[in-house]
Design an enzyme around this catalytic site. Structure first.
Site, short mmCIF file in Angstrom:
data_model
loop_
_atom_site.label_atom_id
_atom_site.label_comp_id
_atom_site.label_asym_id
_atom_site.label_seq_id
_atom_site.Cartn_x
_atom_site.Cartn_y
_atom_site.Cartn_z
N ASP A 305 55.86 40.83 46.50
CA ASP A 305 55.73 39.48 47.07
C ASP A 305 56.81 39.17 48.11
O ASP A 305 56.79 38.09 48.70
CB ASP A 305 55.76 38.42 45.95
CG ASP A 305 54.46 38.40 45.15
OD1 ASP A 305 53.50 39.07 45.56
OD2 ASP A 305 54.43 37.72 44.10
N ARG A 397 49.19 26.99 48.63
CA ARG A 397 48.92 27.43 47.26
C ARG A 397 50.22 27.72 46.52
O ARG A 397 50.26 27.60 45.29
CB ARG A 397 48.10 28.73 47.28
CG ARG A 397 46.63 28.56 47.56
CD ARG A 397 45.92 29.88 47.36
NE ARG A 397 46.48 30.54 46.20
CZ ARG A 397 46.80 31.83 46.11
NH1 ARG A 397 46.58 32.63 47.11
NH2 ARG A 397 47.32 32.33 45.01
C1 UD1 Z 1 51.14 39.06 39.66
C2 UD1 Z 1 51.60 37.95 40.58
C3 UD1 Z 1 51.61 38.40 42.03
C4 UD1 Z 1 52.43 39.68 42.18
C5 UD1 Z 1 51.96 40.74 41.19
C6 UD1 Z 1 52.81 42.00 41.20
C7 UD1 Z 1 50.81 35.96 39.44
C8 UD1 Z 1 49.91 34.78 39.46
N1 UD1 Z 1 50.68 36.82 40.44
O1 UD1 Z 1 49.79 39.36 40.03
O2 UD1 Z 1 52.19 37.36 42.82
O3 UD1 Z 1 52.25 40.19 43.50
O4 UD1 Z 1 51.98 40.21 39.85
O5 UD1 Z 1 54.13 41.68 40.93
O6 UD1 Z 1 51.65 36.09 38.57
N2 UD1 Z 1 45.72 46.36 38.12
C9 UD1 Z 1 44.74 47.18 37.62
N3 UD1 Z 1 44.09 46.79 36.48
C10 UD1 Z 1 44.37 45.62 35.84
C11 UD1 Z 1 45.39 44.78 36.37
C12 UD1 Z 1 46.06 45.18 37.50
O7 UD1 Z 1 44.45 48.24 38.17
O8 UD1 Z 1 43.74 45.32 34.81
C13 UD1 Z 1 46.42 46.73 39.37
C14 UD1 Z 1 46.13 45.71 40.49
O9 UD1 Z 1 44.91 45.99 41.15
C15 UD1 Z 1 47.34 45.87 41.38
C16 UD1 Z 1 48.46 46.23 40.39
O10 UD1 Z 1 47.82 46.65 39.19
O11 UD1 Z 1 47.17 46.92 42.28
C17 UD1 Z 1 49.42 45.10 40.11
O12 UD1 Z 1 48.71 44.01 39.56
P1 UD1 Z 1 49.34 42.98 38.50
O13 UD1 Z 1 50.71 43.42 38.12
O14 UD1 Z 1 48.35 42.79 37.42
O15 UD1 Z 1 49.43 41.69 39.39
P2 UD1 Z 1 48.88 40.24 39.04
O16 UD1 Z 1 49.21 39.90 37.63
O17 UD1 Z 1 47.48 40.11 39.51
#
Ligand code: UD1
Length: 420
Positions: A305, A397
């Site tokens: 971020d 946002r």
């Molecule tokens: C959260 C933050 C976001 C930040 C991100 C990484 C919030 C609201 N948002 O997003 O600002 O950029 O953490 O620090 O807290 N993935 C999978 N499968 C899943 C879940 C995730 O493959 O079930 C992948 C995603 O596609 C992505 C990566 O893991 O490439 C990181 O995602 P994740 O850590 O889950 O980010 P968010 O929780 O969506």
């Protein structure tokens, strides 16, 4: 749609007070779904995403009231609905974190399946595998994702990747499960620790948040609590870069410096001075900045971020740098917008090579996501302006009174309220 017109600024000076973290407050609000008594959340940032989450909770039958400008009171539903409305869910991907609490509390959750977005595919497979491991019946049909359970049961879950959202969702679901859940290879982000503290104040039993192994001992029910949201490390980092890039002198208050270590190290490497206090950081830059290589990683690594903001810094720094994005597949959309401002950036797969230039030019550009929007504002501060930034609903946002805070530091910035 509204746009921002930003003029070239001299050095930013003064102090700025950082608001509560977006990525924490949204999860605390979701966790309140499980509470049987009133929750009062303080230090709530004034953000569009918070208003959307409040509407989601209301649609589930809960009451959410602003009792002061940054304090909300959340009262449980008499009868909890299990399906947040499509119109709200599609506005904000973080609405997926209502799923764990709903399965835990109501035994059923049904949400519109979140799609990909500008920065990547954003799958939810790890969330769903976690719910299934806890014994929920998970289905994905007709564009909806659904989880049903007669009572979740604790187990050991190894995450293939330390996903922030999946760790939080599973942690919340496990809070009301029978027995103990262990999440291995868990995410370690500070916002997740804030969520664990909140759950424990409600009467839950979560240990190890902030390490890669989290143990959740299920409890029968949760009460209520009062809790202040931790400061937003990404908002803080954004102001740190804005101060440095303009050769400014800014005291950034209400921060947890421990959460800013990766950004602080990179700013010092670039030649800026960063003085660290208990709950503030002082950023000053007196010499031209040097380009710094960046590689995004899960916490405590460099945050994805903050990648776009450092791309703005590298675009006008001395030398060439490589920025490598390892968290999201497609998070370089802003490079094209920076190029419109005269930046010299070449994207190759997961890396961007940035050749620093002496000055950027003001242009019409658009925010492609929330942090990209903030990064364009930062670039505009040092561009031979004015720069007009479109699609700023992304910025609204996630940044609390961004223009107001920048204006106090001496920035000439104006919002043009638009019809289109
Ligand atoms: C959260 C933050 C976001 C930040 C991100 C990484 C919030 C609201 N948002 O997003 O600002 O950029 O953490 O620090 O807290 N993935 C999978 N499968 C899943 C879940 C995730 O493959 O079930 C992948 C995603 O596609 C992505 C990566 O893991 O490439 C990181 O995602 P994740 O850590 O889950 O980010 P968010 O929780 O969506």
């Amino acid at each position: 749609m509204d746009k921002l017109v930003v003029n070239k600024s001299g050095p930013l000076t003064g102090e700025v007070i950082i608001s509560g973290a977006k990525n924490s407050v949204l999860k605390l609000m979701a966790a309140s779904i499980m509470a049987n008594e009133t929750c009062v959340i303080e230090n709530v940032p004034n953000l569009q995403d918070v208003r959307v989450m409040a509407d989601i909770l209301r649609a589930l039958g809960m009451s959410v009231e602003w009792v002061e400008s940054n304090v909300i009171e959340i009262t449980p539903a008499e009868q909890l609905e299990i399906e947040p409305p499509y119109d709200l869910v599609q506005l904000m991907r973080a609405s997926i974190v209502t799923m764990g609490p709903l399965i835990a509390k109501a035994g059923h959750a049904r949400l519109a399946q979140p799609g990909g977005c500008a920065i990547g595919e954003r799958k939810i497979d790890l969330h769903l595998k976690g719910f299934a491991a806890l014994g929920a019946d998970v289905k994905q049909t007709h564009g909806y994702v659904e989880g049903i359970s007669n009572g979740l049961v604790g187990t050991t879950i190894y995450l293939d990747f330390p996903s922030v959202g999946a760790t939080e969702n599973i942690m919340m679901a496990a809070t009301l499960a029978e027995g103990t859940t262990i999440i291995e290879n868990a995410a370690k982000e500070p916002e997740l620790v804030d969520l664990a503290n909140f759950i424990n104040k409600l009467g839950g039993n979560v240990k190890g948040a902030g390490t890669d192994t989290i143990r959740i001992k299920g409890v029968k029910s949760l009460g209520g609590t009062r809790h202040a949201v931790l400061p937003d490390r990404i908002e803080a980092g954004t102001f740190m870069v804005a101060a440095a890039i303009t050769g400014g002198d800014v005291m950034i208050k209400n921060v947890m410096p421990n959460h800013l270590k990766a950004m602080t190290a990179k700013l010092i490497e670039s030649g800026a001075e960063v003085e660290v206090f208990d709950d503030a950081v002082h950023v000053k830059a007196t010499t031209p900045l040097k380009a710094v290589d960046i590689k995004t990683l899960p916490f405590p690594g460099f945050p994805t971020d903050m990648q776009a903001q450092f791309m703005a810094l590298n675009a006008v720094a001395e030398g060439t740098s490589t920025i490598t994005e390892t968290i999201f597949e497609n998070r370089f959309m802003h490079a094209t917008e920076f190029a419109l401002m005269g930046a010299n950036i070449k994207v190759e797969g997961h890396s961007a090579i940035v050749q620093g230039c002496s000055e950027l030019e003001g242009a019409n550009v658009k925010a492609t996501d929330l942090r990209a929007g903030a990064a364009l504002v930062i670039a505009a501060l040092v561009a031979d302006g004015p720069t007009t930034i479109h699609n700023i609903y992304h910025i609204d946002r996630g940044y609390d009174r961004f223009e107001e805070k920048l204006m106090k530091l001496g920035v000439s910035i104006e919002r043009i309220v638009g019809k289109y």
